[in-house]
Motif scaffolding. Structure first.
Motif, PDB file in Angstrom:
ATOM      1  N   GLY A 135       0.827  -1.200   0.000  1.00 13.40           N
ATOM      2  CA  GLY A 135       0.000   0.000   0.000  1.00 13.40           C
ATOM      3  C   GLY A 135       0.864   1.254   0.000  1.00 13.40           C
ATOM      4  N   LYS A 136       1.927   1.248   0.807  1.00 14.76           N
ATOM      5  CA  LYS A 136       2.816   2.400   0.899  1.00 14.76           C
ATOM      6  C   LYS A 136       3.496   2.644  -0.458  1.00 14.76           C
ATOM      7  CE  LYS A 136       6.344   4.197   3.949  1.00 14.76           C
ATOM      8  NZ  LYS A 136       7.346   3.899   4.949  1.00 14.76           N
ATOM      9  N   ARG A 137       3.943   1.549  -1.050  1.00 17.56           N
ATOM     10  CA  ARG A 137       4.638   1.667  -2.341  1.00 17.56           C
ATOM     11  C   ARG A 137       3.695   2.219  -3.418  1.00 17.56           C
ATOM     12  NH1 ARG A 137       8.223  -3.324  -4.772  1.00 17.56           N
ATOM     13  NH2 ARG A 137       8.396  -2.572  -6.920  1.00 17.56           N
ATOM     14  N   LEU A 138       2.429   1.852  -3.347  1.00 17.66           N
ATOM     15  CA  LEU A 138       1.467   2.262  -4.374  1.00 17.66           C
ATOM     16  C   LEU A 138       0.898   3.658  -4.155  1.00 17.66           C
ATOM     17  CD1 LEU A 138      -0.408  -1.130  -4.793  1.00 17.66           C
ATOM     18  CD2 LEU A 138       0.791   0.089  -6.615  1.00 17.66           C
ATOM     19  N   ALA A 179       4.809   2.133 -10.102  1.00 22.70           N
ATOM     20  CA  ALA A 179       5.500   1.662  -8.892  1.00 22.70           C
ATOM     21  C   ALA A 179       6.447   0.507  -9.209  1.00 22.70           C
ATOM     22  CB  ALA A 179       4.474   1.236  -7.841  1.00 22.70           C
ATOM     23  N   GLY A 180       6.563   0.151 -10.501  1.00 19.99           N
ATOM     24  CA  GLY A 180       7.472  -0.931 -10.895  1.00 19.99           C
ATOM     25  C   GLY A 180       6.957  -2.315 -10.541  1.00 19.99           C
ATOM     26  N   ILE A 181       5.631  -2.457 -10.435  1.00 20.04           N
ATOM     27  CA  ILE A 181       5.037  -3.753 -10.081  1.00 20.04           C
ATOM     28  C   ILE A 181       4.351  -4.342 -11.310  1.00 20.04           C
ATOM     29  CG2 ILE A 181       3.277  -4.895  -8.665  1.00 20.04           C
ATOM     30  CD1 ILE A 181       3.815  -2.732  -6.519  1.00 20.04           C
ATOM     31  N   HIS A 196      10.076  -5.511 -18.471  1.00 17.02           N
ATOM     32  CA  HIS A 196      10.410  -6.456 -17.404  1.00 17.02           C
ATOM     33  C   HIS A 196      10.146  -5.849 -16.023  1.00 17.02           C
ATOM     34  CE1 HIS A 196      12.428  -9.575 -15.140  1.00 17.02           C
ATOM     35  NE2 HIS A 196      13.075  -8.639 -14.491  1.00 17.02           N
ATOM     36  N   PHE A 197       9.545  -6.641 -15.165  1.00 16.65           N
ATOM     37  CA  PHE A 197       9.328  -6.200 -13.778  1.00 16.65           C
ATOM     38  C   PHE A 197       9.997  -7.199 -12.830  1.00 16.65           C
ATOM     39  CE2 PHE A 197       5.751  -4.487 -16.164  1.00 16.65           C
ATOM     40  CZ  PHE A 197       5.644  -3.200 -15.680  1.00 16.65           C
TER      41      PHE A 197
END
Ligand SMILES: [Zn+2]
Length: 354
Positions: A182-185, A302-304, A347-348
């Motif tokens: 959640g924090k990352r997003l 977010a790189g996800i 790529h992730f």
């Protein structure tokens, strides 16, 4: 006997966000069978209280009191609700016959409310808007003027009213996983997010205004990889960012509530009502599309890997039921696939953890 109705039931011992159920009319009795229950509940139409729910989209709520507590049944699908209204009118069910009149009166009162607000003189421009645009647009317009800190305070009031009915599990690896993702997003968001995990077997998650996101343990158990959880969080976060719940509430409650929110003054009942409705809130298809699209972009930013979002929605749609409050379907899947294609072969890094 007529074809049964798809409904959500709320009552003692059931999920606070509603349990899918089947509502049937037989003779002068109504029966409600919650998913997984052995026996239907039988109730007499004369004891029912009826009102319109579903945020201006024509849903119906049936409420009654039983020795074990208060029960509610929501028929939110507009087509199903219309069919139920028609049936109520034609059948001899005395309590049900009042439904048509109730719903109509409420609609008229709301329209009059907006018009008098305009005429009472905010501005001639507003009067023009009221006359020419529909209620959805007016609510959306009104909501834009609610300050963010007011929205956050309102969300917290609603959550306080709701939290007694949730069994929160706010310690342990599950909540840690949710909070980390959640924090990352939510990096850079103007909202101060709070994430919670509720002990509830229903596969569901929901968001309150201002950034309170609740994820059920049932949803966490249905996940096959952390990218799927990130996908659902991205979707819920977008409902917050785009103020969908506030808009939906404004539509359902009419201008009085919208005005209370704009002015930042509301009584306990408004927050308590919101708490009941927010858990089973059904957004418009447009709002869901926007949350899917925004959630997808949010994951990528977010790189996800957003394929988790697609996979999870697809799997649950195939199971026949995803997040009781959310739509599923071919269109959603198609749009997800198109977004994945546009992304190409990017790529992730896979997320760590279960
Ligand atoms: Zn949604």
């Amino acid at each position: 006997m007529t074809a049964p109705f798809r409904a959500l039931v709320f009552g003692p011992g059931l999920a606070v966000t509603g349990t899918p159920a089947v509502l049937a009319i037989q003779g002068d009795a109504l029966t409600v069978t919650p998913q997984g229950a052995d026996h239907p509940l039988t109730l007499s139409p004369s004891t029912l209280r009826l009102r319109e729910v579903g945020f201006g989209r024509g849903g119906i709520e049936l409420a009654w009191h039983a020795p074990d507590g208060d029960w509610l049944v929501h028929v939110l699908d507009p087509d199903e609700a219309t069919r139920l209204q028609g049936l109520a009118q034609r059948s001899g069910l005395s309590g049900m016959a009042a439904l048509q009149a109730t719903v109509k009166t409420r609609r008229r009162r709301r329209a009059v409310g907006w018009t008098s607000l305009a005429i009472l003189g905010l501005s001639p421009l507003l009067a023009v808007i009221v006359l020419y645009f529909n209620a959805d647009r007016i609510a959306a317009w009104a909501i834009q003027s609610v300050p963010e800190d007011t929205e956050a305070r309102f969300g917290r009031s609603a959550f306080e009213a709701l939290r007694g009915r949730l069994s929160l599990r706010d310690e342990g690896p599950e909540i840690d996983r949710v909070r980390t993702l959640g924090k990352r997003l939510t990096q850079g968001s103007p909202h101060r997010y709070q994430f919670h995990v509720a002990e509830d077997a229903t596969v569901n998650a929901f968001a309150l205004p201002g950034g309170i996101v609740v994820v059920n343990t049932g949803l966490l158990q249905a996940m096959q990889r952390p990218e799927e959880l990130a996908g659902v969080l991205g979707h819920e976060i977008e409902h917050v960012e785009q103020r969908h719940s506030l808009q939906a509430l404004a539509k359902d409650w009419g201008w009085r509530a919208a005005w209370a929110l704009i002015a930042g003054e509301w009584g306990g009942t408004l927050a308590a009502d919101a708490a009941t409705q927010l858990g089973s809130l059904k957004f418009s298809r447009d709002a869901e599309r926007q949350a899917d699209a925004g959630g997808f972009d949010r994951l990528v930013a977010a790189g996800i890997d957003p394929s988790g979002m697609r996979d999870f929605f697809r799997r649950l749609a195939a199971d026949g039921g995803f997040l009781s409050t959310h739509p599923s379907g071919a269109e959603r899947e198609q749009q997800m696939d198109q977004r994945m294609q546009r992304l190409g072969s990017r790529h992730f890094e896979p997320l760590a953890g279960p």
